[in-house]
Enzyme design. Sequence first.
Site, PDB file in Angstrom:
ATOM      1  CD  GLU A  52      -2.830   1.196   2.407  1.00  7.70           C
ATOM      2  OE1 GLU A  52      -2.710   0.410   3.346  1.00  7.70           O
ATOM      3  OE2 GLU A  52      -3.811   1.939   2.250  1.00  7.70           O
ATOM      4  CB  CYS A 243      -7.391   2.834   4.284  1.00  7.73           C
ATOM      5  SG  CYS A 243      -7.646   1.923   5.799  1.00  7.73           S
ATOM      6  CG  ASN A 377      -8.984  -2.590   2.860  1.00  3.69           C
ATOM      7  OD1 ASN A 377      -8.338  -3.629   2.941  1.00  3.69           O
ATOM      8  ND2 ASN A 377      -8.771  -1.566   3.652  1.00  3.69           N
ATOM      9  CD  GLU A 378      -9.011  -2.883   7.674  1.00  2.57           C
ATOM     10  OE1 GLU A 378      -9.270  -1.720   8.051  1.00  2.57           O
ATOM     11  OE2 GLU A 378      -8.043  -3.526   8.091  1.00  2.57           O
TER      12      GLU A 378
HETATM   13  O1  AHR Z   1      -1.924  -1.460   6.820  1.00  2.79           O
HETATM   14  C1  AHR Z   1      -2.400  -0.223   7.218  1.00  2.79           C
HETATM   15  C2  AHR Z   1      -3.924  -0.143   7.195  1.00  2.79           C
HETATM   16  O2  AHR Z   1      -4.454  -1.019   8.147  1.00  2.79           O
HETATM   17  C3  AHR Z   1      -4.576  -0.555   5.926  1.00  2.79           C
HETATM   18  O3  AHR Z   1      -4.632   0.469   5.023  1.00  2.79           O
HETATM   19  C4  AHR Z   1      -5.948  -0.955   6.350  1.00  2.79           C
HETATM   20  O4  AHR Z   1      -6.509  -1.939   5.524  1.00  2.79           O
HETATM   21  C5  AHR Z   1      -5.761  -1.395   7.773  1.00  2.79           C
HETATM   22  O5  AHR Z   1      -6.678  -0.774   8.612  1.00  2.79           O
END
Ligand code: AHR
Length: 658
Positions: A52, A243, A377-378
């Site tokens: 990321e 994120c 994602n989450e």
């Molecule tokens: O890895 C950092 C963040 O942690 C990521 O962006 C997210 O998916 C998680 O909350």
Amino acid sequence: MKTTISAIGTAALLLLLLMTQHRLFAQETHIRVDARKPAAAIQPTLWGLFFEDINFGADGGLYAELIKNRSFEFDNRLMAWESFGTVSIHEENPCFDRNPRYVRLSFTNELNSTGLENRGFSGIGLKAGGKYRFSLFGRAGGETPVTLRIQLVGRSNDILAAKEITLIGREWRQYRAELESPATDAQARLRILMKERGSSADLDHISLFPAKTWKERPNGLREDLVQALADIKPGLFRFPGGCIVEGTTIDTRYQWKNSVGPVENRPLNINRWNYIFAHRRFPDYYQSLGLGFYEYFLLSEDIGAEPLPVLNCGMSCQFENNDDRQHCKVENLGPYIRDALDLVEFANGPATSPWGRLRSDMGHPAPFNLKYIAIGNEQWGERYPERLKPFIDSLRSYHPGIKIVGSSGPYPDGKEFDYGWQEMKRLKADLVDEHYYRPPAWFLANAGRYDNYDREGPKVFAGEYACHTDSRKNSFEAALCEAAFMTGLERNAAVVHMTAYAPLFAHYDNWQWRPDLIWFDNLRVVKTPSYFVQQLYSTFSGTHVLTTTCEGRPLTGQNGIYASSVIDMKTGEIILKIANTATEPRKALFRIRGGEKGSLVADRYLLASPGGEDENSLEEPGRVAPEKDQITLSGKQFSLLLEPSSFQVLILGKQAAR
Ligand code: AHR
């Protein structure tokens, strides 16, 4: 009398010896490994990477561009640039329609000159003898040619290298120059000066790359950082987040179509890690998307990892904005689903298809053979499955071969997690992404997490995890707890098909989140103890799990010991992974059913450190690193003294299971 005393002394000594032996024996952990019957196959995707753009992992990190705000599109248009003389920003008649701003330099009445300086990402890293490729798009303000002086300036203001370029005519054109640095400097800068008074020029997309990028590709990646990834031998590569995929608002989500095609025209996006943590703000953090989806697929191919792209599911980050106005309505999801279908076409379509043609034009006529895609994602709550369903329906009907990864939310347990899993089963997702950033005790207590997971339903993708100690350092303790926990991932390879530590990268001067797997500055790379754990698991992944037990149960911390083992059916090697989390040495007796009768030489990698807080650093990059030696063992039964707080990988020769 003397004799009597000596007899009593001898008897006491014998008794003591017997008691000590008994204590040692009582502490000895008996471990059985059944090499006669290999159990579940280990998926080649089991040990993966998660990338990321956080901690300046892309711009200023893996992406080798040395100029920050090269297109003058940051909200503060001249951010990262120091200007002197008459300098202004314009956008009429631009060079690039999706990045329309450019800078105008006019050398009129200034005493000296008009120009610009860029400080890169906490400086520009130069290596002695290194060649650097400078380029810009420019046009002269009039018919007279305009000469620019291009200089690499060291941290003490010495001019390290200089070239001149001359802009000719009023039309935009690209100009290039190569400069060689005579010195190593982690904090250099780039200076551009106008030579002739009375001239003016427009400049855009001002770029500087080391000639030596990974595979010497233009618009390339930092060679040392890619090498660190390749050395893990990852089987999977998840991208671009995190994120980042969601965006703080739906408009700032990652849109893959913006990340392909000519790099100069990829529209800039603000990076959410710019502002998300009030205590670690980086107002100059933006995403150039120079490392986009094409570069990602290419990199996955280079390092032999299956790509796993993650796309937005029509929802922005629920932590930041969980109200309906920030999510796309289910009935409006069409363009989002189109993005997913088109991404598969970009990766796999023939060069005659619209997106396949773009891939081919960018330099890769052959398909990338994409097999997986993650949607969301989450995500949590009801909004997610109702959005995921139409994605799954479309992907199944247009690309039935692609496996779909769904989310179980940000936490590894609780109401939302259970609901997420229930819905993923109902929707028949192929894999479910679980995330856990948890303390050491959690990792140790959860080594048996997957022992009773349903083998029939969706498979597990442990898509983001890391052990967070109180200090949140990349300590040896954190790595040891991960190593212990990972025996449970390996043992459960029947249901755990993919995993990835997170996050991957962090720049020492520009991080927002820690711990991270790999740290770097402008010139150096530091591998953390966790890196070595990942590397050992991945390098010695084997092909099949071997049942490994202590008194009939998996090793999940008996006497502080965690262990798992695999066999590599291609080589016949039996590979044991053993973590001793106790602070004292432990004795283990191994019985290998089906092991070699005679003695054999085993390779051993040992990761140990006297202090749990020990970590690697720029000054001491090798403080915690595996040591390799060889030991001679019997292939059927042997005792091992396990060092206190240690993780070891034992490769038992090239013996075929029998
Ligand atoms: O890895 C950092 C963040 O942690 C990521 O962006 C997210 O998916 C998680 O909350």
